[in-house]
Design a protein around this motif. Sequence first.
Motif, mmCIF file in Angstrom:
data_model
loop_
_atom_site.group_PDB
_atom_site.id
_atom_site.type_symbol
_atom_site.label_atom_id
_atom_site.label_comp_id
_atom_site.label_asym_id
_atom_site.label_seq_id
_atom_site.Cartn_x
_atom_site.Cartn_y
_atom_site.Cartn_z
ATOM 1 N N GLU A 82 0.807 -1.223 0.000
ATOM 2 C CA GLU A 82 0.000 0.000 0.000
ATOM 3 C C GLU A 82 0.837 1.269 0.000
ATOM 4 O OE1 GLU A 82 -2.889 -0.073 3.141
ATOM 5 O OE2 GLU A 82 -3.758 -1.957 2.443
ATOM 6 N N ASN A 83 2.046 1.224 0.559
ATOM 7 C CA ASN A 83 2.892 2.416 0.605
ATOM 8 C C ASN A 83 3.650 2.648 -0.704
ATOM 9 O OD1 ASN A 83 4.888 0.463 0.709
ATOM 10 N ND2 ASN A 83 5.701 1.078 2.686
ATOM 11 N N GLY A 84 3.408 1.797 -1.706
ATOM 12 C CA GLY A 84 4.039 1.953 -3.013
ATOM 13 C C GLY A 84 5.398 1.290 -3.131
ATOM 14 N N LEU A 85 5.883 0.674 -2.064
ATOM 15 C CA LEU A 85 7.184 0.005 -2.077
ATOM 16 C C LEU A 85 6.983 -1.507 -2.080
ATOM 17 C CD1 LEU A 85 8.985 2.129 0.668
ATOM 18 C CD2 LEU A 85 9.094 2.425 -1.811
ATOM 19 N N CYS A 128 14.736 -3.789 2.916
ATOM 20 C CA CYS A 128 16.022 -3.122 2.695
ATOM 21 C C CYS A 128 16.078 -1.774 3.411
ATOM 22 C CB CYS A 128 16.278 -2.938 1.196
ATOM 23 S SG CYS A 128 16.574 -4.482 0.298
ATOM 24 N N THR A 129 14.981 -1.046 3.409
ATOM 25 C CA THR A 129 14.915 0.241 4.104
ATOM 26 C C THR A 129 15.067 0.039 5.604
ATOM 27 O OG1 THR A 129 13.527 1.210 2.384
ATOM 28 C CG2 THR A 129 13.473 2.276 4.555
ATOM 29 N N TYR A 130 14.358 -0.943 6.142
ATOM 30 C CA TYR A 130 14.472 -1.256 7.571
ATOM 31 C C TYR A 130 15.919 -1.587 7.920
ATOM 32 C CZ TYR A 130 14.074 -3.878 11.929
ATOM 33 O OH TYR A 130 14.248 -4.332 13.204
ATOM 34 N N MET A 131 16.554 -2.409 7.101
ATOM 35 C CA MET A 131 17.939 -2.803 7.373
ATOM 36 C C MET A 131 18.884 -1.599 7.266
ATOM 37 S SD MET A 131 17.615 -5.833 8.320
ATOM 38 C CE MET A 131 19.339 -6.228 8.508
ATOM 39 N N GLN A 184 11.704 -15.432 -3.676
ATOM 40 C CA GLN A 184 12.934 -14.979 -4.321
ATOM 41 C C GLN A 184 14.010 -14.774 -3.258
ATOM 42 O OE1 GLN A 184 10.149 -12.888 -4.292
ATOM 43 N NE2 GLN A 184 9.204 -13.404 -6.230
ATOM 44 N N LEU A 185 15.247 -14.679 -3.721
ATOM 45 C CA LEU A 185 16.332 -14.294 -2.834
ATOM 46 C C LEU A 185 16.272 -12.785 -2.645
ATOM 47 C CD1 LEU A 185 19.249 -16.433 -4.313
ATOM 48 C CD2 LEU A 185 17.850 -16.928 -2.302
ATOM 49 N N LEU A 186 16.709 -12.321 -1.491
ATOM 50 C CA LEU A 186 16.722 -10.898 -1.187
ATOM 51 C C LEU A 186 18.095 -10.327 -1.492
ATOM 52 C CD1 LEU A 186 15.362 -8.376 0.105
ATOM 53 C CD2 LEU A 186 16.337 -9.142 2.289
ATOM 54 N N CYS A 187 18.114 -9.204 -2.206
ATOM 55 C CA CYS A 187 19.342 -8.463 -2.456
ATOM 56 C C CYS A 187 19.076 -6.987 -2.186
ATOM 57 C CB CYS A 187 19.825 -8.649 -3.895
ATOM 58 S SG CYS A 187 20.528 -10.284 -4.179
ATOM 59 N N LYS A 201 18.853 -0.344 -1.265
ATOM 60 C CA LYS A 201 17.871 -0.423 -2.359
ATOM 61 C C LYS A 201 17.641 -1.876 -2.737
ATOM 62 C CE LYS A 201 17.648 4.019 -2.780
ATOM 63 N NZ LYS A 201 16.616 4.681 -2.041
ATOM 64 N N HIS A 202 16.375 -2.252 -2.857
ATOM 65 C CA HIS A 202 16.001 -3.608 -3.260
ATOM 66 C C HIS A 202 16.299 -3.779 -4.747
ATOM 67 C CE1 HIS A 202 12.559 -6.706 -3.912
ATOM 68 N NE2 HIS A 202 13.673 -7.334 -3.559
ATOM 69 N N GLU A 203 17.060 -4.827 -5.058
ATOM 70 C CA GLU A 203 17.435 -5.088 -6.446
ATOM 71 C C GLU A 203 17.204 -6.560 -6.765
ATOM 72 O OE1 GLU A 203 21.529 -3.978 -6.937
ATOM 73 O OE2 GLU A 203 21.050 -1.838 -6.978
ATOM 74 N N HIS A 204 17.106 -6.847 -8.060
ATOM 75 C CA HIS A 204 17.064 -8.243 -8.487
ATOM 76 C C HIS A 204 18.436 -8.861 -8.210
ATOM 77 C CE1 HIS A 204 13.136 -8.342 -10.399
ATOM 78 N NE2 HIS A 204 13.374 -7.106 -10.799
ATOM 79 N N CYS A 205 18.418 -10.083 -7.714
ATOM 80 C CA CYS A 205 19.677 -10.765 -7.393
ATOM 81 C C CYS A 205 20.307 -11.340 -8.644
ATOM 82 C CB CYS A 205 19.419 -11.902 -6.401
ATOM 83 S SG CYS A 205 18.868 -11.346 -4.783
ATOM 84 N N ILE A 206 21.616 -11.270 -8.669
ATOM 85 C CA ILE A 206 22.395 -11.884 -9.735
ATOM 86 C C ILE A 206 23.112 -13.060 -9.106
ATOM 87 C CG2 ILE A 206 24.279 -11.548 -11.369
ATOM 88 C CD1 ILE A 206 23.523 -8.551 -11.366
ATOM 89 N N SER A 207 23.055 -14.210 -9.735
ATOM 90 C CA SER A 207 23.664 -15.410 -9.164
ATOM 91 C C SER A 207 25.114 -15.163 -8.801
ATOM 92 C CB SER A 207 23.576 -16.569 -10.155
ATOM 93 O OG SER A 207 22.227 -16.880 -10.388
#
Length: 138
Positions: free
Chosen positions: A77-80, A87-90, A123-126, A131-137
């Motif tokens: 709901e917050n758009g994220l 990631c923001t919390y961390m 999914q794996l978290l990166c 910033k949340h990003e797609h993980c690269i192996s």
Amino acid sequence: MKVLALLLASLAAVSAQTEPWCRCAAFVTYEHSEIMVFEAPEVTIDSCTDDAKQCKNSCTKELNDFSNNGNLWLVQENGLTVGQNICTYMADHFFYFIHNHRVYGYFEVCGGAWEYTGVASQQLLCCNGGKHEHCISK
């Protein structure tokens, strides 16, 4: 007399305990540690000794509802995304980089040991600089 005083003090301590409760949280696992990345609001349960199943079921539902069954790319709901919220919390706790880690859900009954709910991220978290990003192996 001392025994009576000790007995009364023990009774007062037991009666001062709060209602039974249950905590729900998500963690990232490292080789030698677990890091909490999300905590849901506490759940009230009926008993600290008899309601581990009630706690587990409530937490499983809460974590699955929060993330649409572990989808880190769900836009909330917050758009994220769920992942960006993590990631923001961390980053707010000075932990800016997480690469290729699954997020797991746990529950805790009345201050006992954390137990696995069976919930895991799809999914794996990166997180790169928060910033949340797609993980690269690897």
